[in-house]
Every structure is written in structure tokens, then in C-alpha cells.
Scaffold this motif. Structure first.
Motif, PDB file in Angstrom:
ATOM      1  N   VAL A 195       0.840  -1.338  -0.075  1.00 25.52           N
ATOM      2  CA  VAL A 195       0.092   0.099  -0.027  1.00 25.52           C
ATOM      3  C   VAL A 195       0.794   1.287   0.004  1.00 25.52           C
ATOM      4  CG1 VAL A 195      -1.686   1.380   1.159  1.00 25.52           C
ATOM      5  CG2 VAL A 195      -1.945  -1.087   1.171  1.00 25.52           C
ATOM      6  N   LEU A 196       1.905   1.252   1.056  1.00 23.54           N
ATOM      7  CA  LEU A 196       2.741   2.347   0.862  1.00 23.54           C
ATOM      8  C   LEU A 196       3.211   2.478  -0.482  1.00 23.54           C
ATOM      9  CD1 LEU A 196       4.362   4.668   2.361  1.00 23.54           C
ATOM     10  CD2 LEU A 196       5.756   2.782   3.335  1.00 23.54           C
ATOM     11  N   ALA A 202       1.754   7.070  -6.452  1.00 22.28           N
ATOM     12  CA  ALA A 202       0.489   8.091  -6.865  1.00 22.28           C
ATOM     13  C   ALA A 202       0.569   9.153  -6.231  1.00 22.28           C
ATOM     14  CB  ALA A 202      -0.671   7.305  -6.433  1.00 22.28           C
ATOM     15  N   SER A 203       1.645   9.793  -5.311  1.00 22.45           N
ATOM     16  CA  SER A 203       1.415  11.082  -4.641  1.00 22.45           C
ATOM     17  C   SER A 203       2.615  12.081  -5.604  1.00 22.45           C
ATOM     18  CB  SER A 203       2.108  10.715  -3.243  1.00 22.45           C
ATOM     19  OG  SER A 203       3.449  10.510  -3.355  1.00 22.45           O
ATOM     20  N   GLY A 209      11.040  15.152  -5.783  1.00 27.21           N
ATOM     21  CA  GLY A 209      12.154  14.554  -5.611  1.00 27.21           C
ATOM     22  C   GLY A 209      12.472  13.498  -4.503  1.00 27.21           C
ATOM     23  N   ALA A 210      11.295  13.169  -3.640  1.00 23.36           N
ATOM     24  CA  ALA A 210      11.556  12.144  -2.695  1.00 23.36           C
ATOM     25  C   ALA A 210      11.796  11.127  -2.673  1.00 23.36           C
ATOM     26  CB  ALA A 210      10.119  12.275  -1.761  1.00 23.36           C
ATOM     27  N   LEU A 308      -3.828   7.596   1.372  1.00 21.50           N
ATOM     28  CA  LEU A 308      -2.432   7.822   1.660  1.00 21.50           C
ATOM     29  C   LEU A 308      -1.590   8.628   0.857  1.00 21.50           C
ATOM     30  CD1 LEU A 308       0.041   7.194   3.736  1.00 21.50           C
ATOM     31  CD2 LEU A 308       0.116   4.944   2.535  1.00 21.50           C
ATOM     32  N   ALA A 309      -1.811   8.570  -0.442  1.00 17.34           N
ATOM     33  CA  ALA A 309      -1.039   9.331  -1.280  1.00 17.34           C
ATOM     34  C   ALA A 309      -1.440  10.783  -1.061  1.00 17.34           C
ATOM     35  CB  ALA A 309      -1.500   8.797  -2.903  1.00 17.34           C
ATOM     36  N   ALA A 310      -2.736  10.983  -0.967  1.00 17.30           N
ATOM     37  CA  ALA A 310      -3.211  12.492  -0.843  1.00 17.30           C
ATOM     38  C   ALA A 310      -2.406  13.253   0.365  1.00 17.30           C
ATOM     39  CB  ALA A 310      -4.709  12.681  -0.664  1.00 17.30           C
ATOM     40  N   GLN A 311      -2.384  12.263   1.394  1.00 21.85           N
ATOM     41  CA  GLN A 311      -1.634  12.836   2.762  1.00 21.85           C
ATOM     42  C   GLN A 311      -0.146  12.896   2.501  1.00 21.85           C
ATOM     43  OE1 GLN A 311      -2.960  14.370   5.123  1.00 21.85           O
ATOM     44  NE2 GLN A 311      -5.121  13.798   4.790  1.00 21.85           N
TER      45      GLN A 311
END
Length: 354
Positions: A195-196, A202-203, A209-210, A308-311
Motif C-alpha cells: 500500500v505504501l 501515486a503521490s 524528488g522524494a 495515503l497518497a493525498a496525505q
């Protein structure tokens, strides 16, 4: 008071059950109690002994039936020699041994339920006092028809753990790229690593650049690495394996994520909060209790990639939002100290002996 802790081993492998036992035993000895740990051994034996805790070798892993009488007889020998006031079992085998031992010796048997979602957790309810590491775990044991008067909740505590002081000077082996997202977890389906990874993809993480660091080991690692290859994220997602000096990595982390599908409490959440990471975690089981109901971190539905992607996008895309989330994570962390956890258990022991 003389306290005998039972566990399968005391290996330094990232196992939260063992980490809690080590922190608890060391802090109980620091408070002047005579503390003994009986286990199959491991890297933490030296740390325990340096903190005044004696270790006795006692194999407790599942064995062929012909070996069970040998294990039981050795445990009886330990009981007659040590004469504990409290026998504290952290795993199912220890509860069975502790229950058998009460036929020949008088003591209070305490169990701590760490993974209540395992079917075998029902056997932890055989102890005189049953401790859930969160209210969610305690409620689950009550649903298993353990009498309410025998069930208590004691939250885990990591602040001030002797384990981190012991590993403080060990090399981190890596300098992490920033901004950084990290998780510390066993590499199992339950922990939501898949999921992560999908939420990271998707984020806005790639745009800013993360990099994502996965710290831990487990049988499902190959499956997670396959997802990384399919999403073409091999330059941005790093599998670091188990790390002794995890705090050094967390101090280089901007956003910590625990995407578990099930989680009794989540020691890694407390460690991330102590390190000053912004925290995003699943709103499931005991995790909200480790995050003050959401006041010290962001809660998302378990398994929800888009939430999770939104946050992640919100925190990685806004220095102000990230700074505020990091500030909130540190607030109130002092209530989750290893010393407070030890005091809470000692209070429970005393009440159980009356």
C-alpha cells in the motif's frame, strides 16, 4: 519483588515483542527488583546483563512432542531455584509453561498480548492477569470471554529505551536523500508495505524528488520488490533491511508511514514521533492510541492507497504543513516512556498479588 520473564528468544531482530520485554526488564531492574529472563538466547543477552537482568537459557520454541517434557522439567527446575513472585509470559509457549508451573509453585502469572489477531492469542487469556498493549487489544481479549477483572491495558513505551542508547554509536551505513519517506516494519502483507509503495507512486513524491526507505526484513520482501520494479521506482525506493541503529535513520526522515492492515499498537510510531518525523498511519486497532487519537499524526483508512497518497502529497508539497506535522508528532511523547511502562506493570503486579 522477583520477576521471571519468559520469551522464545531475545534476538535483536526488530521484533516488537522482544523490544518491549527488554525495555521492561531493564527498567524493572533499575527500580531495584530482581529480574530474570528465561529464553532461547540472542543478541540482547549482553544488554540485559549490563542492566542487572540475569538471563537463563530455556528453549521455548515449538518442539517435537517428545521434547516437551524436557522443556517442562527444565522450567520446573528454574521455578524451584528462582522462586519468582511474578512469572510474566510474552508468548504463548511461556503461558503454557507458566500455567503448568502453578501446579507446583505459588506465583502470579501475567501475560502480555501483543498480537491479538493471531488465533493462538486466546491462550494468552489463561494467565491470572492479561495485559493488552492497547485498549483495542484488551477489547479483543474481552470478546474472547476473558473476565474483565483479569484484563488491563498498559501502553508500550519506547522513550528512554536502553536499546537505543546501546546502538547510538553504530554506523547508519547510509545518508538518506531528502525529502525522505520511511517505514520501519516487518516485510509482511499485514504491514501494508505494498500500500505504501503504491501510494508513494501515486503521490507528488516523484515530482518533489522524494525517496522512500523501507527498513526491516520479512518473507514478503520479494513481492514488494516486484511492485517497485513494475512501477519503475527502483531509483526512488530503497530496501535497507534490518538496522540496529534505526533512530539514526528516523532522524533523517521527513515523513514516517505505517500502513499496516492490522496493528496492536505500533512501537515504530512512537520511535518516529520521538525522532521528530511527521507521521501518517493506518486508522486501525491500537495505532490511534499511539497517535493521541490523531492529534499527533495523520490517520488514514487501512489499505486506502489514494487517501495515503493525498496525505503524502500534502506534506511533501508544503514545507509549512510538514513542519506543523513534525511539531505535533513530538507533543505528548513523554507519556510513552519505557520507565512509565515499567511502573505501570509493577503497579499491576502489586495489585495482582494482594
Amino acid at each position: 519483588m522477583k520477576i521471571l520473564h519468559l520469551a522464545n528468544d531475545v534476538r535483536e531482530s526488530g521484533n516488537g515483542i522482544i523490544n518491549v520485554l527488554v525495555d521492561l526488564a531493564c527498567n524493572q531492574a533499575k527500580r531495584g527488583h530482581e529480574v530474570v529472563v528465561a529464553s532461547g538466547g540472542g543478541e540482547y543477552v549482553g544488554l540485559l546483563e549490563r542492566h542487572g537482568v540475569r538471563h537463563i537459557a530455556l528453549q521455548q520454541r515449538p518442539l517435537p512432542k517428545v521434547m516437551l517434557p524436557v522443556m517442562a522439567m527444565k522450567f520446573m527446575g528454574i521455578l524451584f531455584k528462582e522462586r519468582p513472585d511474578i512469572v510474566h509470559a510474552h508468548m504463548v509457549t511461556g503461558v503454557f509453561l507458566g500455567k503448568m508451573g502453578k501446579a507446583v509453585k505459588d506465583y502470579t502469572l501475567v501475560s502480555t498480548v501483543h498480537n491479538e489477531f493471531n488465533r493462538s492469542a486466546r491462550y494468552m487469556g489463561m494467565a491470572d492477569r492479561v495485559v493488552g498493549v492497547s485498549r483495542a487489544v484488551s477489547d479483543s481479549m474481552l470478546r474472547r470471554r476473558v473476565r474483565p477483572g483479569r484484563v488491563a491495558t498498559i501502553h508500550n513505551g519506547t522513550l528512554g529505551t536502553p536499546r537505543f542508547r546501546e546502538n547510538a554509536d553504530k554506523a547508519t551505513t547510509i545518508a538518506m536523500f531528502r525529502p525522505s519517506v520511511a517505514t520501519v516494519a516487518g516485510l509482511f502483507h499485514r504491514k501494508g508495505i505494498d500500500v505504501l509503495i503504491r501510494a508513494f507512486a501515486a503521490s507528488r513524491a516523484i515530482e518533489v524528488g522524494a525517496h522512500l526507505y523501507v527498513i526491516g526484513e520479512g518473507r514478503d520482501r520479494a513481492a514488494f520488490e516486484t511492485i517497485v520494479r513494475e512501477l519503475k521506482l527502483h531509483e526512488r525506493v530503497h530496501f535497507l533491511g534490518f538496522k540496529e541503529n534505526v533512530m539514526a535513520h528516523l532522524k533523517q526522515t521527513d515523513v514516517f508511514v505505517l500502513a499496516s492492515r492490522r496493528e496492536p499498537f505500533g512501537l515504530a510510531v512512537l520511535e518516529a514521533r520521538e525522532a521528530g518525523c511527521a507521521v501518517i498511519a493506518s486508522d486501525v486497532d491500537g495505532i490511534p492510541e499511539a497517535l493521541g487519537g490523531g492529534t499527533s499524526g495523520i490517520l488514514v483508512p487501512p489499505g486506502d492507497v489514494q487517501a495515503l497518497a493525498a496525505q503524502l502529497s500534502r506534506l511533501l508539497g508544503s514545507p509549512q504543513a510538514l513542519a506543523e506535522a513534525r511539531r505535533k508528532a513530538r507533543k505528548g511523547i513523554e507519556r510513552f516512556s519505557a520507565g512509565k511502562m515499567a511502573d505501570d506493570y509493577l503497579e499491576l503486579y502489586e495489585a495482582a498479588r494482594r
